[in-house]
Design a protein around this motif. Structure first.
Motif, PDB file in Angstrom:
ATOM      1  N   LEU A   1      -2.513  12.781  14.838  1.00  0.00           N
ATOM      2  CA  LEU A   1      -3.405  13.593  15.666  1.00  0.00           C
ATOM      3  C   LEU A   1      -4.848  13.159  15.453  1.00  0.00           C
ATOM      4  CD1 LEU A   1      -1.808  17.100  15.095  1.00  0.00           C
ATOM      5  CD2 LEU A   1      -1.556  15.612  17.074  1.00  0.00           C
ATOM      6  N   PRO A   2      -5.642  13.191  16.526  1.00  0.00           N
ATOM      7  CA  PRO A   2      -7.032  12.751  16.392  1.00  0.00           C
ATOM      8  C   PRO A   2      -7.863  13.657  15.484  1.00  0.00           C
ATOM      9  CG  PRO A   2      -6.494  13.216  18.690  1.00  0.00           C
ATOM     10  CD  PRO A   2      -5.286  13.508  17.881  1.00  0.00           C
ATOM     11  N   SER A   3      -7.498  14.928  15.367  1.00  0.00           N
ATOM     12  CA  SER A   3      -8.262  15.834  14.513  1.00  0.00           C
ATOM     13  C   SER A   3      -7.961  15.617  13.034  1.00  0.00           C
ATOM     14  CB  SER A   3      -7.959  17.285  14.896  1.00  0.00           C
ATOM     15  OG  SER A   3      -6.597  17.571  14.656  1.00  0.00           O
ATOM     16  N   SER A   4      -6.895  14.885  12.740  1.00  0.00           N
ATOM     17  CA  SER A   4      -6.519  14.612  11.356  1.00  0.00           C
ATOM     18  C   SER A   4      -7.456  13.559  10.767  1.00  0.00           C
ATOM     19  CB  SER A   4      -5.081  14.107  11.298  1.00  0.00           C
ATOM     20  OG  SER A   4      -4.739  13.725  10.003  1.00  0.00           O
ATOM     21  N   HIS A   5      -8.060  13.875   9.647  1.00  0.00           N
ATOM     22  CA  HIS A   5      -8.989  12.947   9.008  1.00  0.00           C
ATOM     23  C   HIS A   5      -8.331  12.261   7.816  1.00  0.00           C
ATOM     24  CE1 HIS A   5     -12.238  14.240  11.533  1.00  0.00           C
ATOM     25  NE2 HIS A   5     -11.975  15.515  11.236  1.00  0.00           N
ATOM     26  N   VAL A   6      -7.050  11.956   7.952  1.00  0.00           N
ATOM     27  CA  VAL A   6      -6.301  11.283   6.902  1.00  0.00           C
ATOM     28  C   VAL A   6      -6.574   9.789   7.004  1.00  0.00           C
ATOM     29  CG1 VAL A   6      -3.996  10.820   6.013  1.00  0.00           C
ATOM     30  CG2 VAL A   6      -4.524  13.051   6.975  1.00  0.00           C
ATOM     31  N   LYS A   7      -6.974   9.191   5.924  1.00  0.00           N
ATOM     32  CA  LYS A   7      -7.236   7.755   5.886  1.00  0.00           C
ATOM     33  C   LYS A   7      -6.171   7.081   5.033  1.00  0.00           C
ATOM     34  CE  LYS A   7     -11.040   7.839   8.220  1.00  0.00           C
ATOM     35  NZ  LYS A   7     -11.084   7.325   9.553  1.00  0.00           N
ATOM     36  N   THR A  31       0.800  -1.230   0.000  1.00  0.00           N
ATOM     37  CA  THR A  31       0.000   0.000   0.000  1.00  0.00           C
ATOM     38  C   THR A  31       0.832   1.278   0.000  1.00  0.00           C
ATOM     39  OG1 THR A  31      -0.115   0.043   2.420  1.00  0.00           O
ATOM     40  CG2 THR A  31      -1.848  -1.157   1.259  1.00  0.00           C
ATOM     41  N   TRP A  32       2.097   1.186  -0.292  1.00  0.00           N
ATOM     42  CA  TRP A  32       2.936   2.378  -0.164  1.00  0.00           C
ATOM     43  C   TRP A  32       2.566   3.452  -1.175  1.00  0.00           C
ATOM     44  CZ3 TRP A  32       6.143   4.115  -4.032  1.00  0.00           C
ATOM     45  CH2 TRP A  32       6.403   3.233  -5.076  1.00  0.00           C
ATOM     46  N   LYS A  33       2.084   3.072  -2.327  1.00  0.00           N
ATOM     47  CA  LYS A  33       1.740   4.065  -3.351  1.00  0.00           C
ATOM     48  C   LYS A  33       0.561   4.928  -2.913  1.00  0.00           C
ATOM     49  CE  LYS A  33       3.449   1.386  -7.238  1.00  0.00           C
ATOM     50  NZ  LYS A  33       3.110   0.684  -8.479  1.00  0.00           N
ATOM     51  N   GLU A  34      -0.427   4.323  -2.269  1.00  0.00           N
ATOM     52  CA  GLU A  34      -1.595   5.077  -1.823  1.00  0.00           C
ATOM     53  C   GLU A  34      -1.293   5.919  -0.576  1.00  0.00           C
ATOM     54  OE1 GLU A  34      -1.934   1.592  -1.989  1.00  0.00           O
ATOM     55  OE2 GLU A  34      -2.750   1.497  -4.010  1.00  0.00           O
ATOM     56  N   ASP A  35      -0.381   5.437   0.256  1.00  0.00           N
ATOM     57  CA  ASP A  35      -0.135   6.086   1.545  1.00  0.00           C
ATOM     58  C   ASP A  35       0.995   7.105   1.527  1.00  0.00           C
ATOM     59  OD1 ASP A  35      -2.095   4.470   2.504  1.00  0.00           O
ATOM     60  OD2 ASP A  35      -0.742   3.045   3.480  1.00  0.00           O
ATOM     61  N   GLN A  36       1.832   7.087   0.512  1.00  0.00           N
ATOM     62  CA  GLN A  36       3.048   7.883   0.559  1.00  0.00           C
ATOM     63  C   GLN A  36       2.780   9.382   0.658  1.00  0.00           C
ATOM     64  OE1 GLN A  36       5.843   7.299  -2.644  1.00  0.00           O
ATOM     65  NE2 GLN A  36       7.540   7.624  -1.246  1.00  0.00           N
ATOM     66  N   ASP A  37       1.840   9.909  -0.090  1.00  0.00           N
ATOM     67  CA  ASP A  37       1.582  11.350  -0.030  1.00  0.00           C
ATOM     68  C   ASP A  37       1.008  11.763   1.324  1.00  0.00           C
ATOM     69  OD1 ASP A  37      -0.788   9.969  -0.531  1.00  0.00           O
ATOM     70  OD2 ASP A  37      -1.709  11.706  -1.535  1.00  0.00           O
ATOM     71  N   LYS A  38       0.302  10.862   1.978  1.00  0.00           N
ATOM     72  CA  LYS A  38      -0.267  11.175   3.290  1.00  0.00           C
ATOM     73  C   LYS A  38       0.795  11.099   4.385  1.00  0.00           C
ATOM     74  CE  LYS A  38      -4.526   9.302   1.617  1.00  0.00           C
ATOM     75  NZ  LYS A  38      -4.682   8.072   0.896  1.00  0.00           N
ATOM     76  N   VAL A  39       1.721  10.171   4.234  1.00  0.00           N
ATOM     77  CA  VAL A  39       2.745   9.973   5.258  1.00  0.00           C
ATOM     78  C   VAL A  39       3.800  11.078   5.215  1.00  0.00           C
ATOM     79  CG1 VAL A  39       4.485   8.352   6.090  1.00  0.00           C
ATOM     80  CG2 VAL A  39       2.328   7.502   5.252  1.00  0.00           C
TER      81      VAL A  39
END
Length: 117
Positions: free
Chosen positions: A78-84, A62-70
């Motif tokens: 943070l709990p306020s972050s709505h990053v999935k 899953t690195w391709k989908e997650d890389q921009d978020k990471v």
């Protein structure tokens, strides 16, 4: 005659004059030698090894989908972050595996799993 049978020694002690119990001192050496310490440490290392193995394996798929978020850094935790993210262990798993694989050791990060195991 009844007064002769009673003695001063048989009277109940006064409750406000009781001595406090002494607490036994525990040294670090005793804690390290305790069997429970070894079991707790082993369980923590085993859970860390399983966590890292699942996070690393999920990262490989899953690195391709997650890389921009990471790349946002620790702010995704943070709990306020709505990053999935699509990592099986969520934001923490994605961040840890990104740090190990992308910024750290690459595929050799699996050695940490075997070390902790």
């Amino acid at each position: 005659m009844a007064n002769r049978l009673k003695s001063k020694k048989s009277q109940a002690p006064v409750s406000d004059k009781l001595k406090p119990e002494k607490e036994s001192q525990v040294t670090v050496k005793q804690i390290v030698k305790d069997e429970r310490t070894h079991k707790i440490t082993g369980a923590v290392f085993l859970l860390m090894a399983v966590f890292l193995f699942i996070a690393f394996t999920s990262y490989l798929f899953t690195w391709k989908e997650d890389q921009d978020k990471v790349f946002q850094g620790a702010s995704i935790l943070l709990p306020s972050s709505h990053v999935k993210v699509t990592n099986l262990l969520g934001n923490l798993g994605a961040l840890v595996s990104h740090e190990f694989f992308y910024k750290g050791f690459g595929l050799a990060s699996y050695l940490f799993c075997s070390i902790f195991l």
